[in-house]
Design an enzyme around this catalytic site. Structure first.
Site, PDB file in Angstrom:
ATOM      1  N   HIS A   1      -3.993   6.467   3.265  1.00 37.26           N
ATOM      2  CA  HIS A   1      -4.619   5.250   2.742  1.00 37.26           C
ATOM      3  C   HIS A   1      -4.041   3.984   3.363  1.00 37.26           C
ATOM      4  O   HIS A   1      -4.771   3.125   3.868  1.00 37.26           O
ATOM      5  CB  HIS A   1      -4.439   5.233   1.221  1.00 37.26           C
ATOM      6  CG  HIS A   1      -5.163   4.147   0.496  1.00 37.26           C
ATOM      7  ND1 HIS A   1      -4.602   2.912   0.254  1.00 37.26           N
ATOM      8  CD2 HIS A   1      -6.401   4.108  -0.061  1.00 37.26           C
ATOM      9  CE1 HIS A   1      -5.469   2.169  -0.425  1.00 37.26           C
ATOM     10  NE2 HIS A   1      -6.569   2.872  -0.634  1.00 37.26           N
TER      11      HIS A   1
ATOM     12  N   SER B   1     -11.097  -0.489  -1.305  1.00 36.36           N
ATOM     13  CA  SER B   1      -9.839  -0.466  -0.539  1.00 36.36           C
ATOM     14  C   SER B   1     -10.082  -0.728   0.940  1.00 36.36           C
ATOM     15  O   SER B   1      -9.228  -1.308   1.614  1.00 36.36           O
ATOM     16  CB  SER B   1      -9.169   0.915  -0.651  1.00 36.36           C
ATOM     17  OG  SER B   1      -8.522   1.062  -1.870  1.00 36.36           O
TER      18      SER B   1
ATOM     19  N   ASP C   1       0.846  -1.201   0.000  1.00 33.59           N
ATOM     20  CA  ASP C   1       0.000   0.000   0.000  1.00 33.59           C
ATOM     21  C   ASP C   1       0.880   1.250   0.000  1.00 33.59           C
ATOM     22  O   ASP C   1       1.969   1.238  -0.574  1.00 33.59           O
ATOM     23  CB  ASP C   1      -0.931  -0.067   1.234  1.00 33.59           C
ATOM     24  CG  ASP C   1      -2.265   0.623   0.997  1.00 33.59           C
ATOM     25  OD1 ASP C   1      -2.260   1.829   0.737  1.00 33.59           O
ATOM     26  OD2 ASP C   1      -3.321  -0.036   1.091  1.00 33.59           O
TER      27      ASP C   1
END
Ligand SMILES: *[C@@H]1O[C@H](CO)[C@@H](O)[C@H](O)[C@H]1NC(C)=O
Ligand SMILES: *[C@@H]1O[C@H](CO)[C@@H](O)[C@H](O)[C@H]1NC(C)=O
Ligand SMILES: *[C@@H]1O[C@H](CO)[C@@H](O)[C@H](O)[C@H]1NC(C)=O
Ligand SMILES: *[C@@H]1O[C@H](CO)[C@@H](O)[C@H](O)[C@H]1NC(C)=O
Ligand SMILES: *[C@@H]1O[C@H](CO)[C@@H](O)[C@H](O)[C@H]1NC(C)=O
Ligand SMILES: *[C@@H]1O[C@H](CO)[C@@H](O)[C@H](O)[C@H]1NC(C)=O
Ligand SMILES: *[C@@H]1O[C@H](CO)[C@@H](O)[C@H](O)[C@H]1NC(C)=O
Ligand SMILES: *[C@@H]1O[C@H](CO)[C@@H](O)[C@H](O)[C@H]1NC(C)=O
Ligand SMILES: *[C@@H]1O[C@H](CO)[C@@H](O)[C@H](O)[C@H]1NC(C)=O
Length: 667
Positions: free
Chosen positions: A156, A468, A101
């Site tokens: 994220h 996600s 990620d």
């Protein structure tokens, strides 16, 4: 692969667990038959744009947790539909989850190693490429492939990592909303971070390098909340990397993509990964818009200030939120359309008292909240149209108020498929049903790398949305299963997750989509993940890595392509070729075009009790006769394998253009 001109009938075959006395246990099979109408075509975005679409949404999985004893059960029951998991002994200790990620914010309290055992002896990595942090027992490794360091610059990766394996952090909330103890799905698992993305996107070579490193380090699960649309398996770094991982017994979990609600909008379609779509949870953050004429519409908002005027303010409508420059909106409530639901609008409304953000029509009832500095309410399109009608009826002196309702749990219906969640059929291999599963991915609270909100009250948590966010929920479940069943193959773990998924929402009706229609198999796959039941699936559909080789040969890949994926010489004329439906997958898709009869074989392995008898009972949908042979499966011992065949016969031309889903339960 164009499927649009054919009538496609997909059949989902699931084995469900029935707990009871082994010898006479009644097991449940479910067959769904689904026929979509004209399939919409989907244009691929560039990798970068695609990745961006995953970015702005992500963490904490759970809501309130009161007592340690009942923590997960309570947390999930309160905040996450379907996560009523009594998993306190299976919290994933000794299992390493590799996060491919954007890095993590390593000092975040979700990654504290308080009460976490050391990583397993086989854990090989000592890499810890954070500028200012020494890895700990929770965060056992960090590697950077972007040339900076493994620290998350945007949030994220911090969100996804804390969702999969973050520890318990009490009183996590965003601006007072969704307050409760935050925890990952596998709170005692270890996390290893492979930073392959930065705010500009993710480079394919970096992704492959990250996956390679994760395999060498010895992760148990890889979680990839990224993807690039439909890509031939032999040229997709995720397909190739995840196949190599599979050969080492590592399970790869991938996001389905945020390009729904269109059909054929999936990423990560390869059958050897778990492909995850996104659903809502039963938590809402109501922001009620009351119009001067008495109409009321329930929107949602994350920022719920207490000092917004409770007396009516003038209401004006403007086309898009980026353009209010010509209007004097001072002291008014502005209704506008954000250009992109995933990107925070830069609406020029700092002078407005409040903003009503209208979703677009495709989003239906999916309301994504974000943090804004202006008071808002995000409303669905139909409500927004009615508000606009009123706002442009100038004779009535239009006015409105917004009333905030705080955080509400147990809302119905839930789960519901998020409008953005990518839908099948798969283009790379339409004979495999994708996505495999859905999990919470709408308005998920989890850790964030930067404080959001006004100075002085900046929680390092954020509420965001996307497949996600759904993906690391399933990665966490895989970690729990790895701990509970160390000898199970990746295919067995995936089978357990799929065959125990549920397909009904909290009103007892089939899970719906953003338009309140039954969502269908191309939106939900096997259904919503159910961690507690996945621990004990009864039977599993098993596969070895080599079982995928005849599948790839059957898809028409050349020897060279199959070699690229498998990392070894493969001669298709020697390994043979099978049709897609023949892969021993937990779901079955057959296209009954002209034809008429298709028979598919499946082999199941008993991982439940022994002896055990499984009995099939079935009800055929209109237009198709389904026969299962044999109708009884008798297992005298554990790990015994038994096969059965499912025969589909199309009785009459299944014409018409209406969308219809047929469901058959086999008891
Ligand atoms: C490193 O940590 C120290 C102590 O917490 C802090 O003062 C410093 O700003 C940090 N440096 C960076 C680059 O984050
Ligand atoms: C969050 O919950 C905790 C524990 O119940 C409580 O002490 C705290 O005041 C709450 N915070 C907010 C902002 O509501
Ligand atoms: C609010 O709107 C209603 C109906 O449109 C109107 O009758 C009323 O006068 C308005 N109130 C104010 C304070 O403008
Ligand atoms: C409400 O409170 C916020 C935060 O204290 C402040 O920035 C804002 O100006 C206030 N708004 C009104 C209308 O008083
Ligand atoms: C925002 O509104 C102000 C005042 O009307 C105007 O001067 C400014 O150019 C606007 N900004 C944008 C980005 O539209
Ligand atoms: C905007 O409207 C407010 C209230 O209606 C008024 O006080 C203000 O002068 C107006 N500003 C401009 C630039 O017209
Ligand atoms: C599945 O197949 C693998 C590879 O042959 C084997 O190791 C495993 O024991 C089998 N059963 C399960 C439940 O994973
Ligand atoms: C693949 O196997 C077939 C049958 O055994 C053989 O005839 C052929 O030469 C092999 N191809 C290669 C490239 O080795
Ligand atoms: C399907 O049947 C029609 C009419 O019998 C025939 O013309 C057509 O070629 C068939 N298509 C396929 C793919 O077999």
């Amino acid at each position: 692969m164009a499927m649009s001109s054919n009538i496609l009938i997909s059949i989902l075959l699931l084995l469900l667990l029935a707990v009871g006395d082994a010898a006479s246990t009644l097991r449940t099979y479910i067959v769904h038959v689904h026929r979509p109408d004209g399939l919409l075509h989907f244009d691929e975005d560039s990798l970068e744009n695609y990745y961006r679409s995953f970015l702005p949404q992500a963490t904490a999985t759970a809501g309130a947790v009161d007592s340690d004893a009942d923590r997960l059960v309570y947390a999930y029951r309160e905040a996450v539909v379907g996560f009523a998991a009594k998993l306190t002994e299976e919290e994933g200790s000794g299992v390493v989850i590799g996060m491919i990620d954007s890095g993590v914010s390593p000092a975040h309290p979700s990654f504290s190693d308080h009460d976490i055992p050391p990583p397993p002896h086989r854990w090989k990595s000592s890499a810890c490429q954070f500028a200012n942090f020494t890895c700990n027992k929770k965060l056992v490794g960090g590697r950077d492939f972007t040339g900076i360091d493994a620290t998350d610059g945007e949030g994220h990766g911090t969100h996804t990592a804390s969702t999969a394996g973050g520890g318990f952090v009490p009183a996590a909330n965003v601006l007072g909303q969704a307050n409760g103890t935050a925890t990952g799905v596998a709170p005692r698992a270890h996390l290893a971070v492979y930073k392959v993305c930065n705010p500009g996107g993710c480079n394919g070579e970096d992704i492959l390098a990250g996956i390679d490193a994760a395999i060498q380090d010895g992760v148990d699960v890889m979680s990839l909340s990224l993807g690039a649309g439909t890509v031939p398996y032999a040229s997709d770094p995720i397909s190739i990397g995840s196949f190599r991982a599979l050969q080492k017994g590592i399970v790869t979990v991938c996001a389905a993509g945020n390009d729904g609600p269109f059909h054929e909008s999936l990423s990560n379609e390869e059958p050897w990964v778990i492909t995850v779509g996104a659903s809502t949870i039963d938590r809402r953050l109501p922001a009620v818009v009351s119009l001067g004429d008495g109409q009321e519409f329930v929107g949602e908002a994350l920022y719920q200030p207490s000092n917004l005027s409770s007396s009516p303010l003038p209401l004006v409508a403007t086309l898009n939120c980026e353009d209010t420059s010509n209007k004097n909106v001072s002291g008014k409530i502005v209704l506008c359309d954000p250009s992109n639901s995933f990107v925070r609008p830069t609406f020029n409304s700092s002078r407005a008292a409040a903003v009503v953000l209208r979703n677009n029509d495709l989003q239906g009832t999916t309301q994504l909240v974000q943090y804004y500095t202006t008071p808002t309410s995000t409303v669905n399109y139909d409500d927004g149209v009615k508000i606009a009608e009123y706002a442009t009826d100038f004779g009535s002196n239009p006015n409105a108020t917004i009333r905030y309702g705080g955080t509400k749990l147990h809302m119905k219906p839930a789960p519901q498929v998020g409008s953005f969640s990518s839908r099948g059929p798969s283009q790379s291999s339409p004979g495999i049903l994708k996505p495999d599963i859905i999990a919470p991915g709408v308005n998920v609270l989890a850790a964030w790398s930067t404080g959001i909100g006004p100075e002085g009250r900046r929680p390092y948590y954020n509420v965001i949305s996307g497949t996600s966010m759904a993906t690391p929920h399933v990665s966490g479940v895989v970690a729990l299963l790895k701990k509970a069943h160390p000898s199970w193959s990746p295919a067995a773990i995936k089978s357990a997750i799929m065959t125990t998924a549920y397909t009904k929402d909290n009103t007892g009706k089939p899970i719906t989509d953003e338009k309140a229609r039954p969502a269908g198999l191309f939106a939900i796959g096997a259904g919503h993940v159910d961690p507690e039941r996945a621990i004990d699936p009864g039977l599993v559909y098993n596969l070895t890595a080599d079982n995928y080789l005849p599948f790839l040969c059957g898809l028409g890949y050349s020897d060279d392509d199959v070699m690229v994926i498998a990392g070894k010489e493969v001669n298709c004329s020697r390994v043979g070729a099978i049709s897609q439906a023949e892969l021993n997958y937990p779901s079955i898709v057959v296209a009954l075009k002209n034809a008429t009869v298709v028979t598919v074989k499946r082999t199941v392995t008993n991982v439940g009790e022994a002896p055990a008898k499984y009995k099939v009972e079935l009800e055929s949908p209109d237009g198709v006769d389904v026969t299962v042979q044999p109708r009884d499966l008798w297992f005298s011992e554990l790990n015994q394998e038994k096969s059965f065949s499912v025969r589909f016969e199309r009785r009459a031309a299944v014409g018409g253009r209406s969308r219809r889903e047929l469901e058959v339960d086999l008891w």
